[in-house]
Write a protein that holds these residues in place. Structure first.
Motif, mmCIF file in Angstrom:
data_model
loop_
_atom_site.group_PDB
_atom_site.id
_atom_site.type_symbol
_atom_site.label_atom_id
_atom_site.label_comp_id
_atom_site.label_asym_id
_atom_site.label_seq_id
_atom_site.Cartn_x
_atom_site.Cartn_y
_atom_site.Cartn_z
ATOM 1 N N LEU A 116 -2.953 13.404 6.410
ATOM 2 C CA LEU A 116 -3.723 12.325 7.103
ATOM 3 C C LEU A 116 -4.014 12.525 8.391
ATOM 4 C CD1 LEU A 116 -1.612 9.083 5.701
ATOM 5 C CD2 LEU A 116 -4.051 9.794 5.086
ATOM 6 N N PRO A 117 -5.305 12.230 8.965
ATOM 7 C CA PRO A 117 -5.646 12.379 10.449
ATOM 8 C C PRO A 117 -4.583 11.858 11.238
ATOM 9 C CG PRO A 117 -7.445 11.792 9.149
ATOM 10 C CD PRO A 117 -6.280 11.490 8.254
ATOM 11 N N LEU A 118 -4.358 12.433 12.523
ATOM 12 C CA LEU A 118 -3.607 11.640 13.632
ATOM 13 C C LEU A 118 -4.421 11.041 14.713
ATOM 14 C CD1 LEU A 118 -0.429 11.409 14.195
ATOM 15 C CD2 LEU A 118 -0.662 13.564 15.284
ATOM 16 N N VAL A 119 -4.250 9.794 14.994
ATOM 17 C CA VAL A 119 -4.694 9.346 16.138
ATOM 18 C C VAL A 119 -3.801 8.901 17.337
ATOM 19 C CG1 VAL A 119 -6.257 7.591 16.914
ATOM 20 C CG2 VAL A 119 -6.602 8.329 14.778
ATOM 21 N N GLY A 120 -3.832 9.532 18.549
ATOM 22 C CA GLY A 120 -2.988 9.029 19.498
ATOM 23 C C GLY A 120 -3.445 7.878 20.371
ATOM 24 N N GLY A 138 -14.361 9.022 16.668
ATOM 25 C CA GLY A 138 -14.133 10.497 16.321
ATOM 26 C C GLY A 138 -12.978 11.144 16.796
ATOM 27 N N ASP A 139 -12.286 10.281 17.387
ATOM 28 C CA ASP A 139 -10.986 10.703 18.318
ATOM 29 C C ASP A 139 -9.938 11.031 17.423
ATOM 30 O OD1 ASP A 139 -9.234 11.188 20.437
ATOM 31 O OD2 ASP A 139 -9.917 8.946 21.230
ATOM 32 N N ARG A 140 -9.526 12.281 17.286
ATOM 33 C CA ARG A 140 -8.409 12.850 16.470
ATOM 34 C C ARG A 140 -7.432 13.685 17.390
ATOM 35 N NH1 ARG A 140 -10.873 10.095 14.133
ATOM 36 N NH2 ARG A 140 -11.986 10.264 11.793
ATOM 37 N N ALA A 141 -6.115 13.544 17.190
ATOM 38 C CA ALA A 141 -4.907 14.364 17.604
ATOM 39 C C ALA A 141 -4.698 15.421 16.863
ATOM 40 C CB ALA A 141 -3.900 13.450 18.167
ATOM 41 N N ASP A 142 -3.859 16.351 17.224
ATOM 42 C CA ASP A 142 -3.220 17.143 16.162
ATOM 43 C C ASP A 142 -1.676 17.425 16.380
ATOM 44 O OD1 ASP A 142 -3.078 18.948 18.207
ATOM 45 O OD2 ASP A 142 -4.965 20.006 17.712
ATOM 46 N N SER A 143 -1.272 18.436 15.880
ATOM 47 C CA SER A 143 0.345 18.480 16.010
ATOM 48 C C SER A 143 0.607 19.125 17.488
ATOM 49 C CB SER A 143 0.881 19.604 15.149
ATOM 50 O OG SER A 143 0.037 20.953 15.253
ATOM 51 N N ALA A 144 -0.279 19.245 18.205
ATOM 52 C CA ALA A 144 -0.100 19.489 19.765
ATOM 53 C C ALA A 144 0.134 18.268 20.266
ATOM 54 C CB ALA A 144 -1.054 20.229 20.118
ATOM 55 N N LEU A 145 -0.104 17.063 19.689
ATOM 56 C CA LEU A 145 0.087 15.640 20.639
ATOM 57 C C LEU A 145 1.335 15.634 21.059
ATOM 58 C CD1 LEU A 145 -1.343 13.094 21.133
ATOM 59 C CD2 LEU A 145 0.090 12.065 19.226
ATOM 60 N N GLU A 146 1.379 15.418 22.480
ATOM 61 C CA GLU A 146 2.723 15.287 23.099
ATOM 62 C C GLU A 146 2.994 13.765 23.655
ATOM 63 O OE1 GLU A 146 3.962 18.138 26.381
ATOM 64 O OE2 GLU A 146 2.637 19.430 25.371
ATOM 65 N N THR A 178 1.013 -1.299 0.068
ATOM 66 C CA THR A 178 -0.111 -0.082 0.094
ATOM 67 C C THR A 178 1.163 1.336 -0.145
ATOM 68 O OG1 THR A 178 -2.079 0.913 1.020
ATOM 69 C CG2 THR A 178 -0.136 0.323 2.629
ATOM 70 N N GLY A 179 0.255 2.293 -0.193
ATOM 71 C CA GLY A 179 1.042 3.567 -0.269
ATOM 72 C C GLY A 179 0.061 4.606 0.406
ATOM 73 N N TRP A 180 0.857 5.888 0.694
ATOM 74 C CA TRP A 180 0.011 6.932 1.608
ATOM 75 C C TRP A 180 -1.308 7.193 1.253
ATOM 76 C CZ3 TRP A 180 2.135 7.518 6.340
ATOM 77 C CH2 TRP A 180 3.663 7.204 6.415
ATOM 78 N N ALA A 181 -1.459 7.192 -0.278
ATOM 79 C CA ALA A 181 -2.820 7.518 -0.804
ATOM 80 C C ALA A 181 -3.878 6.704 -0.311
ATOM 81 C CB ALA A 181 -2.863 7.779 -2.172
ATOM 82 N N ASP A 182 -3.590 5.257 0.115
ATOM 83 C CA ASP A 182 -4.517 4.523 0.392
ATOM 84 C C ASP A 182 -4.570 4.367 1.943
ATOM 85 O OD1 ASP A 182 -5.048 3.768 -2.193
ATOM 86 O OD2 ASP A 182 -3.284 2.450 -2.430
ATOM 87 N N LEU A 183 -4.254 5.322 2.454
ATOM 88 C CA LEU A 183 -4.202 5.120 4.023
ATOM 89 C C LEU A 183 -5.418 6.227 4.578
ATOM 90 C CD1 LEU A 183 -0.666 4.697 5.050
ATOM 91 C CD2 LEU A 183 -2.281 2.985 5.419
ATOM 92 N N ASP A 184 -6.071 5.788 5.787
ATOM 93 C CA ASP A 184 -6.967 6.729 6.365
ATOM 94 C C ASP A 184 -6.585 7.618 7.617
ATOM 95 O OD1 ASP A 184 -9.301 6.191 4.604
ATOM 96 O OD2 ASP A 184 -8.956 4.175 5.487
ATOM 97 N N ALA A 185 -5.469 7.181 8.084
ATOM 98 C CA ALA A 185 -4.729 7.941 9.286
ATOM 99 C C ALA A 185 -3.601 7.230 9.693
ATOM 100 C CB ALA A 185 -6.257 7.806 10.489
ATOM 101 N N VAL A 186 -2.830 8.220 10.401
ATOM 102 C CA VAL A 186 -1.659 7.538 11.016
ATOM 103 C C VAL A 186 -1.971 7.595 12.485
ATOM 104 C CG1 VAL A 186 0.935 8.185 11.418
ATOM 105 C CG2 VAL A 186 -0.255 8.828 9.230
ATOM 106 N N GLY A 229 -2.628 -0.212 15.962
ATOM 107 C CA GLY A 229 -3.485 -0.178 14.980
ATOM 108 C C GLY A 229 -4.910 -0.498 15.402
ATOM 109 N N ALA A 230 -5.101 -1.635 16.112
ATOM 110 C CA ALA A 230 -6.263 -1.787 16.535
ATOM 111 C C ALA A 230 -7.081 -1.125 17.568
ATOM 112 C CB ALA A 230 -6.333 -3.534 17.276
ATOM 113 N N ALA A 231 -6.276 -0.624 18.507
ATOM 114 C CA ALA A 231 -6.809 0.220 19.341
ATOM 115 C C ALA A 231 -7.319 1.662 18.463
ATOM 116 C CB ALA A 231 -6.166 0.723 20.368
ATOM 117 N N ALA A 232 -6.471 2.074 17.646
ATOM 118 C CA ALA A 232 -6.600 3.314 16.844
ATOM 119 C C ALA A 232 -7.866 3.217 15.865
ATOM 120 C CB ALA A 232 -5.524 3.522 16.013
#
Ligand code: KG4
Ligand code: ZN
Length: 349
Positions: free
Chosen positions: A107-111, A327-335, A71-79, A317-320
């Motif tokens: 891509l959306p980010l999930v912590g 609807g859980d999303r993180a952003d660039s402030a994730l620490e 797969t490639g980045w274009a086929d992913l839904d989140a990191v 990946g399972a928990a994510a």
């Protein structure tokens, strides 16, 4: 099966894990770069060395996972990425690389909490896309998380909803295995080494089981001291140390303590199933003992494959997958948060 296709990164300790997981369940890739050989030389993890290795391996492991999944980045839904608990230097590598990939590829980010990842290893499957999915673990689910850093009995009411029933008051179960392994002169990590030494050996003694104040709490430091005293005793008498027999007696004591409290909690809380997670869940005696005792009580045991018990990206990946759908999303402030805990609904003793 549908659902989000997530690239998940685990770098909280000494394994660099990257996986591609669909719908929180189906593994398309699961690459783990392990540092075990490196830390065996020092008899344990040196945090700075672990962090440098994370930095060294993170990008090649991401590339290997994408290749394995074809797969490639274009086929992913989140990191997704583990942001705690764990070693700060190691966590920082994963969190920052995940943030960078998320920003660069839009891509959306999930912590993800590492402990939650160990629990969700029970949702993983390698069933192909056109094969039927195995049933999901039933709620309420009692989870025993036993790793190098944690020992917790958790009642899971639903996705993301947890009550802490009990935990270790001193050493984690895996930590006890590692320390006792060192005491017995076995290679690092102590868990698999002790298990192997104990296989087929009969216990050299019966170590006492610890009493704890909390009904579902654990304590392993007294047991570690008891092994030390036994080793010193043999040494003082000039006798050979029965390493295999002591390993068997230690393993028996840890497994008995874990199984006794877990079965009591399963009965008290009326759960139909218990799920294991964490590196120590790879232990054969623990799996067999719990299986037998739970079966006798009419309850079932769920155990992830050994490779999904020790740290890996697939469990993240399972928990994510479930967090993404919620609807859980993180952003660039994730620490990175080294002492992150699960969001408890409550704690009971
Ligand atoms: O979950 P994990 O990979 O990392 C942490 O989150 O800590 O767990 C590592 C721990 C180590 O303490 C290791 O000795 C233990 O899991 N472990 C085992 C076995 N395999 C790994 N303990 C007992 N028996 C095993 N077969
Ligand atoms: Zn872990």
């Amino acid at each position: 099966m549908s659902g989000p296709r997530i690239l998940a990164i685990e770098s909280s300790c000494d394994e660099t894990g990257v996986a591609v997981v669909v719908g929180g369940r189906r593994i398309e890739a699961n690459q783990v770069a392990t540092q075990v050989a490196l830390h065996a030389a020092t008899g344990g993890i040196v945090p700075e060395v672990a962090a440098r290795q994370q930095l060294r391996w993170i990008v090649p492991t991401v590339e290997a996972a994408l290749e394995e999944a074809s797969t490639g980045w274009a086929d992913l839904d989140a990191v997704a990425v583990t942001y705690g608990p764990g070693l700060i230097g190691s966590l920082l590598v994963g969190v920052n690389v995940a943030k960078a990939f998320s920003a660069v590829h839009g891509l959306p980010l999930v912590g993800v909490n590492h402990i939650e990842g160990h629990i969700y290893a029970n949702w993983l499957t390698e069933a192909a896309a056109d094969e039927p999915m195995p049933a999901e673990p039933p709620f309420p689910l009692l989870c025993l998380v036993v790793s190098g850093g944690h020992t917790q009995l958790v009642l899971m009411h639903d996705h993301g909803r947890y009550t802490l029933l009990g935990q270790t008051v001193d050493d984690a179960a895996g930590e006890a295995f590692d320390k006792v392994g060192r005491l017995l002169g076995l290679p690092y990590p102590g868990g698999p080494a002790i298990s192997q030494a104990a296989e087929g050996a009969s216990a050299a003694t019966r170590f006492p089981r610890a009493r704890t104040e909390g009904r579902y709490d654990f304590s392993f430091s007294g047991l570690k001291t008891a092994v030390l005293r036994a080793v010193e005793g043999y040494r003082d008498r000039g006798d050979a140390i029965p390493v295999d027999g002591l390993a068997a007696a230690f393993e028996e004591a840890v497994v008995d303590a874990l199984a006794t409290k877990t079965v009591a909690a399963a009965i008290d809380h009326g759960v139909a199933a218990v799920a294991l997670g964490g590196g120590v869940a790879a232990n054969r005696l623990l799996r067999a003992t719990l299986q037998e005792r739970l079966q006798a009580e009419g309850r079932s045991l769920l155990v992830p494959r050994p490779a999904w018990c020790t740290d890996n990206g697939a469990m993240i990946g399972a928990a994510a997958g479930f967090r993404y759908v919620a609807g859980d999303r993180a952003d660039s402030a994730l620490e990175a948060i080294p002492n992150l805990s699960l969001p408890w609904l409550g704690t009971t003793g």
